[in-house]
Scaffold this motif. Structure first.
Motif, mmCIF file in Angstrom:
data_model
loop_
_atom_site.group_PDB
_atom_site.id
_atom_site.type_symbol
_atom_site.label_atom_id
_atom_site.label_comp_id
_atom_site.label_asym_id
_atom_site.label_seq_id
_atom_site.Cartn_x
_atom_site.Cartn_y
_atom_site.Cartn_z
ATOM 1 N N MET A 197 0.826 -1.202 0.000
ATOM 2 C CA MET A 197 0.000 0.000 0.000
ATOM 3 C C MET A 197 0.863 1.256 0.000
ATOM 4 O O MET A 197 2.064 1.193 0.207
ATOM 5 C CB MET A 197 -0.904 0.015 1.233
ATOM 6 C CG MET A 197 -0.127 0.118 2.534
ATOM 7 S SD MET A 197 -1.074 -0.311 3.989
ATOM 8 C CE MET A 197 -1.273 -2.064 3.762
ATOM 9 N N VAL A 198 0.217 2.373 -0.212
ATOM 10 C CA VAL A 198 0.862 3.678 -0.090
ATOM 11 C C VAL A 198 0.852 4.032 1.391
ATOM 12 O O VAL A 198 -0.166 3.873 2.064
ATOM 13 C CB VAL A 198 0.090 4.745 -0.904
ATOM 14 C CG1 VAL A 198 0.671 6.123 -0.677
ATOM 15 C CG2 VAL A 198 0.078 4.396 -2.377
ATOM 16 N N GLY A 199 1.976 4.492 1.926
ATOM 17 C CA GLY A 199 2.018 4.854 3.336
ATOM 18 C C GLY A 199 3.410 5.263 3.766
ATOM 19 O O GLY A 199 4.275 5.553 2.954
ATOM 20 N N GLU A 223 2.390 2.603 7.719
ATOM 21 C CA GLU A 223 1.245 3.352 8.228
ATOM 22 C C GLU A 223 0.496 3.957 7.048
ATOM 23 O O GLU A 223 1.058 4.651 6.217
ATOM 24 C CB GLU A 223 1.691 4.467 9.162
ATOM 25 C CG GLU A 223 0.528 5.312 9.641
ATOM 26 C CD GLU A 223 0.953 6.610 10.300
ATOM 27 O OE1 GLU A 223 0.058 7.335 10.757
ATOM 28 O OE2 GLU A 223 2.151 6.912 10.352
ATOM 29 N N ALA A 224 -0.795 3.666 6.999
ATOM 30 C CA ALA A 224 -1.647 4.232 5.960
ATOM 31 C C ALA A 224 -2.930 4.708 6.625
ATOM 32 O O ALA A 224 -3.641 3.923 7.237
ATOM 33 C CB ALA A 224 -1.960 3.189 4.889
ATOM 34 N N MET A 225 -3.180 5.985 6.518
ATOM 35 C CA MET A 225 -4.396 6.592 7.049
ATOM 36 C C MET A 225 -4.604 6.257 8.539
ATOM 37 O O MET A 225 -5.654 5.816 8.954
ATOM 38 C CB MET A 225 -5.600 6.162 6.211
ATOM 39 C CG MET A 225 -5.453 6.575 4.756
ATOM 40 S SD MET A 225 -6.759 5.975 3.693
ATOM 41 C CE MET A 225 -8.088 7.028 4.213
ATOM 42 N N LYS A 226 -3.563 6.434 9.328
ATOM 43 C CA LYS A 226 -3.564 6.228 10.776
ATOM 44 C C LYS A 226 -3.701 4.764 11.184
ATOM 45 O O LYS A 226 -3.923 4.454 12.346
ATOM 46 C CB LYS A 226 -4.666 7.060 11.467
ATOM 47 C CG LYS A 226 -4.603 8.533 11.175
ATOM 48 C CD LYS A 226 -3.417 9.163 11.827
ATOM 49 C CE LYS A 226 -3.433 10.660 11.562
ATOM 50 N NZ LYS A 226 -2.199 11.296 11.825
ATOM 51 N N GLN A 277 10.206 7.086 5.691
ATOM 52 C CA GLN A 277 10.076 7.438 4.279
ATOM 53 C C GLN A 277 8.697 7.043 3.751
ATOM 54 O O GLN A 277 8.158 6.008 4.120
ATOM 55 C CB GLN A 277 11.160 6.716 3.474
ATOM 56 C CG GLN A 277 11.124 6.993 1.991
ATOM 57 C CD GLN A 277 12.248 6.270 1.248
ATOM 58 O OE1 GLN A 277 13.269 5.929 1.828
ATOM 59 N NE2 GLN A 277 12.042 6.025 -0.021
ATOM 60 N N LEU A 278 8.145 7.878 2.876
ATOM 61 C CA LEU A 278 6.892 7.546 2.208
ATOM 62 C C LEU A 278 7.173 6.486 1.156
ATOM 63 O O LEU A 278 8.155 6.579 0.424
ATOM 64 C CB LEU A 278 6.284 8.779 1.551
ATOM 65 C CG LEU A 278 5.804 9.867 2.507
ATOM 66 C CD1 LEU A 278 5.322 11.081 1.727
ATOM 67 C CD2 LEU A 278 4.692 9.355 3.395
ATOM 68 N N VAL A 279 6.312 5.470 1.107
ATOM 69 C CA VAL A 279 6.469 4.403 0.123
ATOM 70 C C VAL A 279 5.203 4.292 -0.710
ATOM 71 O O VAL A 279 4.122 4.700 -0.288
ATOM 72 C CB VAL A 279 6.792 3.045 0.794
ATOM 73 C CG1 VAL A 279 8.157 3.087 1.457
ATOM 74 C CG2 VAL A 279 5.724 2.641 1.788
#
Length: 167
Positions: free
Chosen positions: A96-98, A128-131, A153-155
């Motif tokens: 996921m994006v996070g 972490e994605a959306m808390k 870092q954002l992935v």
């Protein structure tokens, strides 16, 4: 903002379609997906519209064929060896994006480091994605060869996080 499941579905739809670029804007949020020949790039950002700036489109730079041919044979051989070694390695990718975290808290040590032995169920990191904190498992038995991202870092969806030498 869209839910993670909705974003995943959009990624699959864009990936399976013939379109190369998709942009979605709604209530100050923007999701932009751009497809390359072998991978889909996803970026999401929140913004407050102030003024629309003119968009400048640039062409990607293309390296002349002569420059590629002039590359020393030893350097080319090293790159081929690295590519061959990486093909034998398993990539643990972000589902996921996070935001990537190596440990459960800032005070705790990292779940794994280079050289760590892992098993299929071994937790290697958190995204972490959306808390929501999602534990990512190794998926294979083996040894961590390299950690490809930094803590905090954002992935992106499908981005490699670790290289594992399978047993």
């Amino acid at each position: 903002m869209l839910k993670v499941e909705e974003i995943r579905e959009l990624i699959k739809l864009v990936d399976d379609s013939t379109i190369d670029e998709f942009v979605y804007e709604h209530e100050g949020s923007k999701i932009k997906m751009k497809k390359n020949t072998s991978e889909t790039i996803v970026s999401a950002e929140s913004f407050k519209p102030i003024a629309q700036a003119p968009q400048v489109h640039t062409q990607p730079s293309v390296q002349p064929a002569a420059a590629v041919e002039a590359q020393p044979a030893k350097e080319a051989e090293q790159q081929n060896t690295q590519a061959g070694n990486e093909s034998n390695l398993h990539k643990i990718v972000s589902p996921m994006v996070g935001t990537f975290y190596q440990s459960s808290s800032p005070e705790a040590g990292p779940y794994v480091s280079a050289g760590s032995k892992v098993y299929k169920e071994t937790i290697v990191c958190i995204v972490e994605a959306m808390k929501l904190f999602n534990e990512i498992e190794a998926e294979v038995n083996g040894e961590i060869v390299e950690i490809l991202v930094k803590d905090g870092q954002l992935v992106e969806y499908g981005q490699p996080l670790f290289l594992v030498k399978p047993e």
